[in-house]
Design an enzyme around this catalytic site. Sequence first.
Site, PDB file in Angstrom:
ATOM      1  N   GLY A 118      32.268  89.004  -5.130  1.00  0.00           N
ATOM      2  CA  GLY A 118      31.617  89.502  -6.337  1.00  0.00           C
ATOM      3  C   GLY A 118      30.563  88.598  -6.918  1.00  0.00           C
ATOM      4  O   GLY A 118      30.063  88.840  -8.004  1.00  0.00           O
ATOM      5  N   GLY A 177      27.632  88.115  -5.660  1.00  0.00           N
ATOM      6  CA  GLY A 177      26.284  88.601  -5.399  1.00  0.00           C
ATOM      7  C   GLY A 177      25.727  88.222  -4.045  1.00  0.00           C
ATOM      8  O   GLY A 177      24.517  88.137  -3.881  1.00  0.00           O
ATOM      9  N   THR A 234      25.989  89.995  -1.173  1.00  0.00           N
ATOM     10  CA  THR A 234      25.360  91.186  -0.638  1.00  0.00           C
ATOM     11  C   THR A 234      24.047  91.454  -1.360  1.00  0.00           C
ATOM     12  O   THR A 234      23.038  91.804  -0.746  1.00  0.00           O
ATOM     13  CB  THR A 234      26.288  92.401  -0.820  1.00  0.00           C
ATOM     14  OG1 THR A 234      27.601  92.020  -0.470  1.00  0.00           O
ATOM     15  CG2 THR A 234      25.843  93.548   0.028  1.00  0.00           C
ATOM     16  N   GLU A 287      55.945  83.055 -25.883  1.00  0.00           N
ATOM     17  CA  GLU A 287      54.497  82.838 -26.026  1.00  0.00           C
ATOM     18  C   GLU A 287      54.198  81.729 -27.026  1.00  0.00           C
ATOM     19  O   GLU A 287      53.293  80.911 -26.818  1.00  0.00           O
ATOM     20  CB  GLU A 287      53.793  84.128 -26.462  1.00  0.00           C
ATOM     21  CG  GLU A 287      53.786  85.231 -25.404  1.00  0.00           C
ATOM     22  CD  GLU A 287      52.987  84.845 -24.173  1.00  0.00           C
ATOM     23  OE1 GLU A 287      52.237  83.848 -24.227  1.00  0.00           O
ATOM     24  OE2 GLU A 287      53.138  85.523 -23.142  1.00  0.00           O
ATOM     25  N   HIS A 308      54.470  78.411 -25.286  1.00  0.00           N
ATOM     26  CA  HIS A 308      53.248  78.006 -24.573  1.00  0.00           C
ATOM     27  C   HIS A 308      52.221  77.449 -25.554  1.00  0.00           C
ATOM     28  O   HIS A 308      51.630  76.398 -25.330  1.00  0.00           O
ATOM     29  CB  HIS A 308      52.604  79.208 -23.876  1.00  0.00           C
ATOM     30  CG  HIS A 308      53.300  79.651 -22.647  1.00  0.00           C
ATOM     31  ND1 HIS A 308      53.557  78.813 -21.593  1.00  0.00           N
ATOM     32  CD2 HIS A 308      53.772  80.868 -22.272  1.00  0.00           C
ATOM     33  CE1 HIS A 308      54.160  79.494 -20.630  1.00  0.00           C
ATOM     34  NE2 HIS A 308      54.307  80.745 -21.023  1.00  0.00           N
TER      35      HIS A 308
HETATM   36  P1  ADP Z   1      29.675  89.893  -2.895  1.00  0.00           P
HETATM   37  O1  ADP Z   1      28.924  90.448  -1.742  1.00  0.00           O
HETATM   38  O2  ADP Z   1      29.403  88.457  -3.138  1.00  0.00           O
HETATM   39  O3  ADP Z   1      31.138  90.181  -2.876  1.00  0.00           O
HETATM   40  P2  ADP Z   1      28.070  91.753  -4.343  1.00  0.00           P
HETATM   41  O4  ADP Z   1      26.740  91.270  -3.930  1.00  0.00           O
HETATM   42  O5  ADP Z   1      28.570  92.960  -3.654  1.00  0.00           O
HETATM   43  O6  ADP Z   1      29.139  90.591  -4.227  1.00  0.00           O
HETATM   44  O7  ADP Z   1      28.046  91.946  -5.914  1.00  0.00           O
HETATM   45  C1  ADP Z   1      28.644  93.045  -6.525  1.00  0.00           C
HETATM   46  C2  ADP Z   1      27.892  93.435  -7.754  1.00  0.00           C
HETATM   47  O8  ADP Z   1      27.986  92.435  -8.749  1.00  0.00           O
HETATM   48  C3  ADP Z   1      26.412  93.605  -7.538  1.00  0.00           C
HETATM   49  O9  ADP Z   1      26.123  94.886  -7.117  1.00  0.00           O
HETATM   50  C4  ADP Z   1      25.824  93.303  -8.911  1.00  0.00           C
HETATM   51  O10 ADP Z   1      25.843  94.451  -9.708  1.00  0.00           O
HETATM   52  C5  ADP Z   1      26.792  92.318  -9.487  1.00  0.00           C
HETATM   53  N1  ADP Z   1      26.296  90.940  -9.368  1.00  0.00           N
HETATM   54  C6  ADP Z   1      26.915  89.933  -8.707  1.00  0.00           C
HETATM   55  N2  ADP Z   1      26.216  88.794  -8.811  1.00  0.00           N
HETATM   56  C7  ADP Z   1      25.122  89.055  -9.535  1.00  0.00           C
HETATM   57  C8  ADP Z   1      24.007  88.282  -9.983  1.00  0.00           C
HETATM   58  N3  ADP Z   1      23.888  87.002  -9.689  1.00  0.00           N
HETATM   59  N4  ADP Z   1      23.075  88.893 -10.716  1.00  0.00           N
HETATM   60  C9  ADP Z   1      23.191  90.193 -11.013  1.00  0.00           C
HETATM   61  N5  ADP Z   1      24.201  90.983 -10.625  1.00  0.00           N
HETATM   62  C10 ADP Z   1      25.175  90.431  -9.903  1.00  0.00           C
HETATM   63 ZN    ZN Z   2      54.866  82.296 -19.972  1.00  0.00          ZN
END
Ligand code: ADP
Ligand code: ZN
Length: 668
Positions: free
Chosen positions: A240, A242, A244, A461, A464
Amino acid sequence: MAFTPAPQKNKPGKGSIKFSLWWMYAIVFLFIGGILWFDNSSVSKEVSYTQFEQYVVRDHGITQIIIQTDKKQAEGMLTDSLAQVIFNGSYQSTGNIKAKVIANISSADKLSDQIEKWRAMGAFNGSVKYEQSSPFTSLLWSILPFALFIGVWIFLMRRMSGAGGGGAAGGGGGIFSVGKSKAMLFDKNNSERVTFRDVAGHSEAKTEIEEIVEFLKNPKRYTNLGGKIPKGALLVGPPGTGKTLLAKAVAGEADVPFFSMSGSDFVEMFVGVGASRVRDLFRQAKEKAPCIVFIDEIDAVGRARGKNAGMGANDERENTLNQLLTEMDGFGSNSGVIILAATNRADILDKALMRAGRFDRQIYVDLPDLPDRVEIFKVHLRKVKTAPGLDIDLLARQTPGFSGADIANVCNEAALIAARHNKEHVDKDDFNAAVDRIIGGLEKRNKITTAEEKRSIAVHEAGHATVSWHLQFGNPLVKVTIVPRGKALGAAWYLPEERQITPSQVLLDDICSLLGGRAAEELFLGRISTGAANDLERVTKQAYAMVVYYGMSDKLPNLCYYDSSGQDSIFTKPYSNDRAQIIDQEVSRIITEQYERAKQILQQYASGHQELAETLIKREVIYTADVERIFGPRQWKSRTDELFGEKKDEGEPTPPPIDVEASEVQPA
Ligand code: ADP
Ligand code: ZN
């Protein structure tokens, strides 16, 4: 933290009509239905010829005779009254169901002579029909089952190879396309073109990658000087973040075709398929060069070879990897095909993949830090109607540890929440609710907790909160609720510091505050519950890591039994049984010590703890301010503390919920 951001992979629409399972069901259903219908349209009974004659002559009960010439059978249609007798009343005369008797005859000629006699006798005056089963129908009936069988088989093959879904690049269909790559092609004229503008933060990664774009745009400049262009770059980072997106942006900026494929797409149940898909992918790529091939989750094929040998190692995967290596070596560095691959586990990749001339560049794409998060928020808020004066800085500060995908998710969720309340703009409350929800799941106010349970959650809680407040490196509490959320019965938000390296004292304090919940239960309730299971799991892991990975124990100092290359067999431990015993002892010692420490702190601040727990029971939620009111300001100020404190002075009424620390496991 275990976020599971939903990756929003935008795959282009599937081209051909989906050959769905429902068609198969429909065909089979019609087939069976047809047979039943044919059978049902008549009720029949086989009788002897003598009987048949009796029905005609004695009962005058036959209205029509059909002679099946090649089956040598005579079918006699019955009158209703005779049918009632023959079928014992189970026959109801309804429109299209006919009752008949069937008798074998010696020859059609003889019967027709006989019929003439019956006519003369006045026993029969209906019509006579001669029927010949057509060669076509009988042929059809003998072929149909086979056709159906073959149809099902082809269908299954198509599904297994996935070609039925319409691989854009693979084209073709049937079983013969199993070896075709399933790469998705994004062209220049694809509508979802991504540019660097859509990628926020990652400035270092971007500079590295801009060079690749430069090459694709203007290869001569590099090759004229005799320079070689890297064949591939590996994007490494948590999900997640970015990766891709970056790869797509390269293609978008350079205006070249972009083949996207997931590592797991190579893997198939047939032997040799993976390798042939790799070959096919590179063949296609070379045709379209200059272009970019993006392989997501490359660890699915690129895992170190020869690991876990003896467990029937996945030869198929090795073949695929070998083919990939061969192909990468095979094309010259100026052929214009650049391979980008993404993984979140660079440590388990085969060393051969990383050697120079293959993925010789590794680009780290880390979780965004504060300024990057601000940028990412800005990118995703472009499309959102925000309330004027929305503090993006604050949003970014509230979301430590969030990935780009999480932030995208927060923005989307906030918009949905605002829409649900019919608001004109998306405001701060919506964002807070979205962050809460993404961290902790949905509030479930109607989940029933008894007063007793509520009390024990509150004491836990508050435990903690009390312990971590009084530890130098404890994470200060931001918000605790005992409103059930998702699977958890309560949730606590703590503000961890963003550190790159962690001193051992911090780890110990972490363990201590994690044990604070269980310790409070023991001290103030006199009984312990399953509610601490999650805490204990984390404590044990942390203590184990301190001893085995970080070499932080007294008896085994400066030893690390972790194998970062992942070449270790999972069956053999790198230490002796004696060592294993010492490790166990050290782990228990650390945990016991910290547990005692937590209890001490709780005893020291018992009245404060009680007040906190009572507040929690009454209000169901407490904030930093409550803890501060009860215990006074924190003795130690950490970096993030100051950051947060400043903001509060500017007039934040209640500190917003920040990073979740742990949600308590639901008592069994
Ligand atoms: P990964 O391939 O690293 O698992 P992705 O490229 O599929 O992650 O990212 C998923 C989504 O998260 C993207 O489509 C975008 O909407 C958001 N995202 C992740 N990183 C960024 C970034 N640096 N800037 C803007 N959007 C991002
Ligand atoms: Zn706990």
